[in-house]
Design a protein around this motif. Structure first.
Motif, short mmCIF file in Angstrom:
data_model
loop_
_atom_site.label_atom_id
_atom_site.label_comp_id
_atom_site.label_asym_id
_atom_site.label_seq_id
_atom_site.Cartn_x
_atom_site.Cartn_y
_atom_site.Cartn_z
N GLY A 1 17.04 -6.74 40.74
CA GLY A 1 17.66 -5.96 41.81
C GLY A 1 16.95 -4.66 42.09
N ALA A 2 16.21 -4.15 41.11
CA ALA A 2 15.47 -2.90 41.26
C ALA A 2 14.02 -3.14 41.69
N GLY A 3 13.68 -4.40 42.00
CA GLY A 3 12.34 -4.68 42.51
C GLY A 3 11.35 -5.21 41.49
N PHE A 4 11.79 -5.43 40.27
CA PHE A 4 10.91 -5.99 39.24
C PHE A 4 10.99 -7.51 39.29
N THR A 5 10.06 -8.16 38.63
CA THR A 5 10.11 -9.60 38.41
C THR A 5 10.49 -9.79 36.95
N ALA A 6 11.71 -10.27 36.71
CA ALA A 6 12.21 -10.34 35.34
C ALA A 6 12.87 -11.68 35.07
N ASP A 7 12.65 -12.18 33.86
CA ASP A 7 13.27 -13.39 33.36
C ASP A 7 13.99 -13.04 32.06
N THR A 8 14.74 -13.98 31.54
CA THR A 8 15.43 -13.78 30.27
C THR A 8 15.03 -14.87 29.29
N MET A 9 14.95 -14.50 28.03
CA MET A 9 14.60 -15.47 27.00
C MET A 9 15.87 -16.12 26.47
N THR A 10 15.96 -17.43 26.58
CA THR A 10 17.14 -18.15 26.10
C THR A 10 17.21 -18.12 24.58
N GLY A 11 18.40 -17.98 24.08
CA GLY A 11 18.60 -18.00 22.63
C GLY A 11 18.40 -16.67 21.95
N GLY A 12 17.75 -15.73 22.62
CA GLY A 12 17.54 -14.40 22.09
C GLY A 12 16.81 -14.37 20.75
N MET A 13 16.97 -13.25 20.07
CA MET A 13 16.29 -13.06 18.79
C MET A 13 16.82 -14.00 17.72
N ILE A 14 18.02 -14.50 17.89
CA ILE A 14 18.53 -15.50 16.94
C ILE A 14 17.60 -16.71 16.96
N ALA A 15 17.30 -17.23 18.15
CA ALA A 15 16.42 -18.40 18.27
C ALA A 15 15.00 -18.06 17.85
N TRP A 16 14.52 -16.88 18.21
CA TRP A 16 13.16 -16.45 17.87
C TRP A 16 12.95 -16.45 16.35
N THR A 17 13.88 -15.83 15.62
CA THR A 17 13.71 -15.75 14.18
C THR A 17 13.94 -17.10 13.50
N ARG A 18 14.88 -17.88 14.01
CA ARG A 18 15.09 -19.23 13.44
C ARG A 18 13.85 -20.09 13.58
N ALA A 19 13.07 -19.86 14.65
CA ALA A 19 11.84 -20.63 14.87
C ALA A 19 10.69 -20.11 14.00
N GLY A 20 10.91 -19.02 13.29
CA GLY A 20 9.87 -18.47 12.42
C GLY A 20 8.78 -17.73 13.16
N LEU A 21 9.08 -17.30 14.39
CA LEU A 21 8.09 -16.56 15.16
C LEU A 21 7.99 -15.13 14.62
N PRO A 22 6.86 -14.45 14.87
CA PRO A 22 6.64 -13.13 14.24
C PRO A 22 7.59 -12.04 14.72
N THR A 23 7.93 -11.15 13.80
CA THR A 23 8.73 -9.96 14.12
C THR A 23 8.11 -8.76 13.42
N THR A 24 8.44 -7.59 13.94
CA THR A 24 7.98 -6.36 13.29
C THR A 24 9.19 -5.61 12.79
#
Length: 98
Positions: free
Chosen positions: A75-98
């Protein structure tokens, strides 16, 4: 706004801004490397920290807040998407975090 998978997010990290809209106490659990942290409640006042020429992928804990954040950004003029599952899914998949 599109919902993109954690795999797509991982692949697009170099060409997109990963925007973590979780609260401070939540990001202490880990963030996607290179992500920018702007809590959802501060997003409108901190839009100047984002480059409108770079696509944004909004991330939260489970995907609900990031969808609202992506809507606000679009709505503010950016091109934005959302990641499904959020950080719960990211960490369950074993993807890197800092």
């Amino acid at each position: 706004m599109a919902e993109i998978t954690i795999t797509e997010t991982h692949q697009r990290r170099a060409s997109s801004t990963i925007l973590d809209v979780r609260e401070d106490f939540e990001v202490s659990e880990g963030m996607i490397p290179g992500a920018l942290h702007i809590p959802m409640g501060q997003l409108q006042e901190r839009l100047s920290e984002l480059d409108p020429a770079v696509p944004v992928i909004a991330v939260c804990r489970s995907g609900n807040r990031s969808a609202r954040g992506a809507d606000a950004l679009n709505g503010a003029g950016f091109t934005a998407d959302t990641m499904t599952g959020g950080m719960i899914a990211w960490t369950r998949a074993g993807l890197p975090t800092t």
